[in-house]
Design an enzyme around this catalytic site. Structure first.
Site, PDB file in Angstrom:
ATOM      1  N   ARG A  57      42.683  49.477  41.160  1.00  0.00           N
ATOM      2  CA  ARG A  57      43.422  48.277  41.457  1.00  0.00           C
ATOM      3  C   ARG A  57      44.683  47.963  40.920  1.00  0.00           C
ATOM      4  O   ARG A  57      45.187  48.524  40.021  1.00  0.00           O
ATOM      5  CB  ARG A  57      42.589  47.075  40.990  1.00  0.00           C
ATOM      6  CG  ARG A  57      40.847  46.983  41.105  1.00  0.00           C
ATOM      7  CD  ARG A  57      40.864  46.552  42.713  1.00  0.00           C
ATOM      8  NE  ARG A  57      39.531  46.539  43.076  1.00  0.00           N
ATOM      9  CZ  ARG A  57      38.677  47.626  43.578  1.00  0.00           C
ATOM     10  NH1 ARG A  57      39.118  48.579  43.391  1.00  0.00           N
ATOM     11  NH2 ARG A  57      37.489  47.345  43.880  1.00  0.00           N
ATOM     12  N   TYR A  99      43.728  28.885  36.477  1.00  0.00           N
ATOM     13  CA  TYR A  99      44.503  30.095  35.542  1.00  0.00           C
ATOM     14  C   TYR A  99      45.821  30.375  36.156  1.00  0.00           C
ATOM     15  O   TYR A  99      46.807  30.314  35.373  1.00  0.00           O
ATOM     16  CB  TYR A  99      43.654  31.322  36.034  1.00  0.00           C
ATOM     17  CG  TYR A  99      44.058  32.411  35.518  1.00  0.00           C
ATOM     18  CD1 TYR A  99      43.754  33.758  36.112  1.00  0.00           C
ATOM     19  CD2 TYR A  99      44.801  32.815  34.173  1.00  0.00           C
ATOM     20  CE1 TYR A  99      44.376  34.853  35.678  1.00  0.00           C
ATOM     21  CE2 TYR A  99      44.989  33.952  33.812  1.00  0.00           C
ATOM     22  CZ  TYR A  99      44.983  35.056  34.435  1.00  0.00           C
ATOM     23  OH  TYR A  99      45.622  36.388  34.074  1.00  0.00           O
ATOM     24  N   TYR A 156      34.224  34.208  50.932  1.00  0.00           N
ATOM     25  CA  TYR A 156      35.241  33.730  50.046  1.00  0.00           C
ATOM     26  C   TYR A 156      36.563  34.630  50.759  1.00  0.00           C
ATOM     27  O   TYR A 156      37.549  33.729  51.087  1.00  0.00           O
ATOM     28  CB  TYR A 156      35.262  34.567  48.835  1.00  0.00           C
ATOM     29  CG  TYR A 156      36.754  34.361  48.154  1.00  0.00           C
ATOM     30  CD1 TYR A 156      37.567  35.691  47.843  1.00  0.00           C
ATOM     31  CD2 TYR A 156      37.472  33.406  47.772  1.00  0.00           C
ATOM     32  CE1 TYR A 156      38.611  35.632  47.391  1.00  0.00           C
ATOM     33  CE2 TYR A 156      38.569  33.407  47.079  1.00  0.00           C
ATOM     34  CZ  TYR A 156      39.294  34.480  46.814  1.00  0.00           C
ATOM     35  OH  TYR A 156      40.568  34.661  46.506  1.00  0.00           O
ATOM     36  N   PHE A 170      46.857  26.209  45.324  1.00  0.00           N
ATOM     37  CA  PHE A 170      45.756  26.735  44.506  1.00  0.00           C
ATOM     38  C   PHE A 170      44.329  26.484  44.668  1.00  0.00           C
ATOM     39  O   PHE A 170      43.478  27.261  44.375  1.00  0.00           O
ATOM     40  CB  PHE A 170      46.164  26.950  43.145  1.00  0.00           C
ATOM     41  CG  PHE A 170      47.385  27.422  42.376  1.00  0.00           C
ATOM     42  CD1 PHE A 170      48.493  26.426  42.220  1.00  0.00           C
ATOM     43  CD2 PHE A 170      47.739  28.697  42.644  1.00  0.00           C
ATOM     44  CE1 PHE A 170      49.862  26.949  42.027  1.00  0.00           C
ATOM     45  CE2 PHE A 170      49.051  29.121  42.509  1.00  0.00           C
ATOM     46  CZ  PHE A 170      50.051  28.187  41.856  1.00  0.00           C
ATOM     47  N   ASN A 209      35.140  39.546  36.761  1.00  0.00           N
ATOM     48  CA  ASN A 209      36.180  39.973  36.727  1.00  0.00           C
ATOM     49  C   ASN A 209      36.178  41.071  35.472  1.00  0.00           C
ATOM     50  O   ASN A 209      35.979  40.818  34.452  1.00  0.00           O
ATOM     51  CB  ASN A 209      37.556  39.305  36.976  1.00  0.00           C
ATOM     52  CG  ASN A 209      37.703  38.465  38.079  1.00  0.00           C
ATOM     53  OD1 ASN A 209      38.007  37.404  38.295  1.00  0.00           O
ATOM     54  ND2 ASN A 209      37.182  39.159  39.435  1.00  0.00           N
ATOM     55  N   LYS A 234      40.046  32.906  52.827  1.00  0.00           N
ATOM     56  CA  LYS A 234      41.537  33.131  52.668  1.00  0.00           C
ATOM     57  C   LYS A 234      41.975  33.620  54.122  1.00  0.00           C
ATOM     58  O   LYS A 234      43.257  33.271  54.551  1.00  0.00           O
ATOM     59  CB  LYS A 234      41.669  34.317  51.828  1.00  0.00           C
ATOM     60  CG  LYS A 234      41.540  33.774  50.276  1.00  0.00           C
ATOM     61  CD  LYS A 234      42.134  32.728  50.131  1.00  0.00           C
ATOM     62  CE  LYS A 234      41.960  32.143  48.667  1.00  0.00           C
ATOM     63  NZ  LYS A 234      43.093  31.010  48.117  1.00  0.00           N
ATOM     64  N   SER A 258      44.904  36.356  49.452  1.00  0.00           N
ATOM     65  CA  SER A 258      44.619  37.215  48.535  1.00  0.00           C
ATOM     66  C   SER A 258      44.436  38.703  49.060  1.00  0.00           C
ATOM     67  O   SER A 258      44.400  38.884  50.284  1.00  0.00           O
ATOM     68  CB  SER A 258      42.954  36.934  48.059  1.00  0.00           C
ATOM     69  OG  SER A 258      42.344  38.193  47.660  1.00  0.00           O
ATOM     70  N   ALA A 259      44.568  39.752  48.320  1.00  0.00           N
ATOM     71  CA  ALA A 259      44.463  41.090  48.968  1.00  0.00           C
ATOM     72  C   ALA A 259      43.054  41.259  49.633  1.00  0.00           C
ATOM     73  O   ALA A 259      42.851  42.210  50.355  1.00  0.00           O
ATOM     74  CB  ALA A 259      44.666  41.944  47.609  1.00  0.00           C
ATOM     75  N   ASN A 270      45.629  41.885  41.790  1.00  0.00           N
ATOM     76  CA  ASN A 270      44.547  41.362  40.578  1.00  0.00           C
ATOM     77  C   ASN A 270      45.346  40.863  39.467  1.00  0.00           C
ATOM     78  O   ASN A 270      45.837  41.517  38.622  1.00  0.00           O
ATOM     79  CB  ASN A 270      43.691  42.754  40.327  1.00  0.00           C
ATOM     80  CG  ASN A 270      42.760  43.168  41.208  1.00  0.00           C
ATOM     81  OD1 ASN A 270      43.250  43.257  42.405  1.00  0.00           O
ATOM     82  ND2 ASN A 270      41.516  42.969  40.911  1.00  0.00           N
TER      83      ASN A 270
END
Ligand code: WQD
Length: 338
Positions: free
Chosen positions: A230, A11, A148, A80, A198, A152, A124-125, A178
């Site tokens: 978010r 994506y 997960y 990625f 999501n 990160k 990632s946040a 997001n």
């Protein structure tokens, strides 16, 4: 420059592919298509008008990665390739540690062996866990609440240790908030496997009639309308952030860690309303229990990215929902109907 995109058929990778091509770079995709569809390659050709270079293989195969870097004289890598489902990581942690950390180690060894030491890392946040307050800045404490997010966070620490060991490494760590939406052509977009976990893809699948209603996970959070907030960022803005990160690494040779977000928080109900407005479709909802691990609010202070990268997100929530809706309408079953 020839830029290697590991997981480039995914994506965010596919949208970054287009942004790089438009900036005059030559992107090279490396993907094993374990969680992406080869049909995206033809869509990238349609959008870019150029033949797509793609090597089908596994990031954990170090000699394969080394060969690709040499053959295409890769100047920099955007990484990625990783599994990204929070729920799946809880039920299958070893697959996540093996793929996300083992894959990163394999890539870094291949890069080191070929003296290609410029890397943009997809973080990632999630590394902020349940933030003590909002907006979030990069110096906030990091914590993990699932395997997960742990991969990160450990990935970031591995890169920091590498930079201490060898200052030749130039690394840009990008903490995504997001990502949502799709390329305005409607030819590429988010294509979750099975039932979307999501929010945005679930909402557009309800709007297109693929699902009956949206379950709203909790409406008793301490937020204005009780639902989770978010920092949604348009995937095209996110892709431009990668091009800016690459430029700064090449020009300044200094490493950095930045949030890629809009600095605005939107609730679940805001997203539902905006999607109804842009699509003209109803999105029926049902209030449900909170989802374990969810936090009430998570949104960024993106000022460091603005200062360091000269980048900021430009697209509105309506843009995000309109582009997500166009992708969903044109591709009701994602790429699988190709
Ligand atoms: C957003 C809001 C839910 C679905 C994401 C990804 C994760 C990671 C971090 C990459 C929350 C609510 C959702 C639904 C709902 N990404 N919701 N009904 O939770 O911030 O996590 O970012 O690093 O992979 O999951 O995003 O889209 O899952 O949820 O009410 O059917 O929507 O409670 O408030 P989240 P999300």
């Amino acid at each position: 420059m020839n830029i290697l995109l590991t997981g480039g058929a995914g994506y965010i990778g596919s949208h970054t592919y287009i942004a790089l091509a438009e900036a005059g770079h030559t992107p090279v995709i490396l993907d094993n298509f374990s969680s992406s569809h080869s049909a995206v390659l033809d869509r990238l050709l349609q959008i870019s008008g150029k033949q797509v270079i793609c090597e089908d293989g596994d990031i954990c195969d170090r000699s394969f990665v080394e060969d690709v870097i040499k053959r295409y004289q890769v100047s920099a890598v955007i990484h990625f390739a990783a599994f990204k489902s929070v729920g799946e990581s809880v039920s299958n942690p070893l697959a996540y540690y093996h793929n996300n950390l083992g894959g990163l180690i394999s890539l870094l060894e291949a890069m080191d062996a070929t003296k290609c030491r410029t890397l943009v890392y997809s973080s990632s946040a999630t590394v902020y866990g349940d933030p003590v307050s909002v907006p979030i800045t990069e110096d906030f404490p990091r914590m993990h609440t699932n395997p997960y997010g742990h991969t990160k966070l450990v990935g970031e620490d591995m890169l920091a240790a590498l930079r201490v060991a060898n200052p030749d490494w130039c690394i840009g760590v990008l903490r995504y908030f997001n990502p949502v939406g799709a390329h305005p052509s409607g030819l590429i977009g988010e294509d979750p496997n099975g039932v979307p976990s999501n929010l945005m893809p679930y909402v557009t699948q309800v709007a297109v009639g693929k699902r009956a209603h949206l379950n709203v996970f909790g409406n008793n959070y301490p937020t204005p309308d009780g639902t989770g907030i978010r920092d949604y960022i348009h995937v095209v803005d996110l892709a431009e952030g990668h091009v800016a990160a690459l430029r700064v690494l090449q020009e300044r040779g200094e490493s950095f860690t930045v949030n890629l977000g809009t600095g605005k928080g939107y609730s679940v109900l805001d997203v539902v309303r905006a999607t109804e407005q842009v699509s003209g479709q109803l999105v029926p909802i049902r209030m449900a229990h909170r989802r374990p691990g969810d936090v009430a609010e998570c949104w960024s202070d993106p000022s460091s990215a603005q200062k360091i990268l000269g980048w900021c997100a430009k697209k509105s929530l309506n843009d995000m929902c309109a582009d997500a809706w166009r992708w969903q309408q044109h591709n009701p079953n994602g790429y699988s109907s190709c």
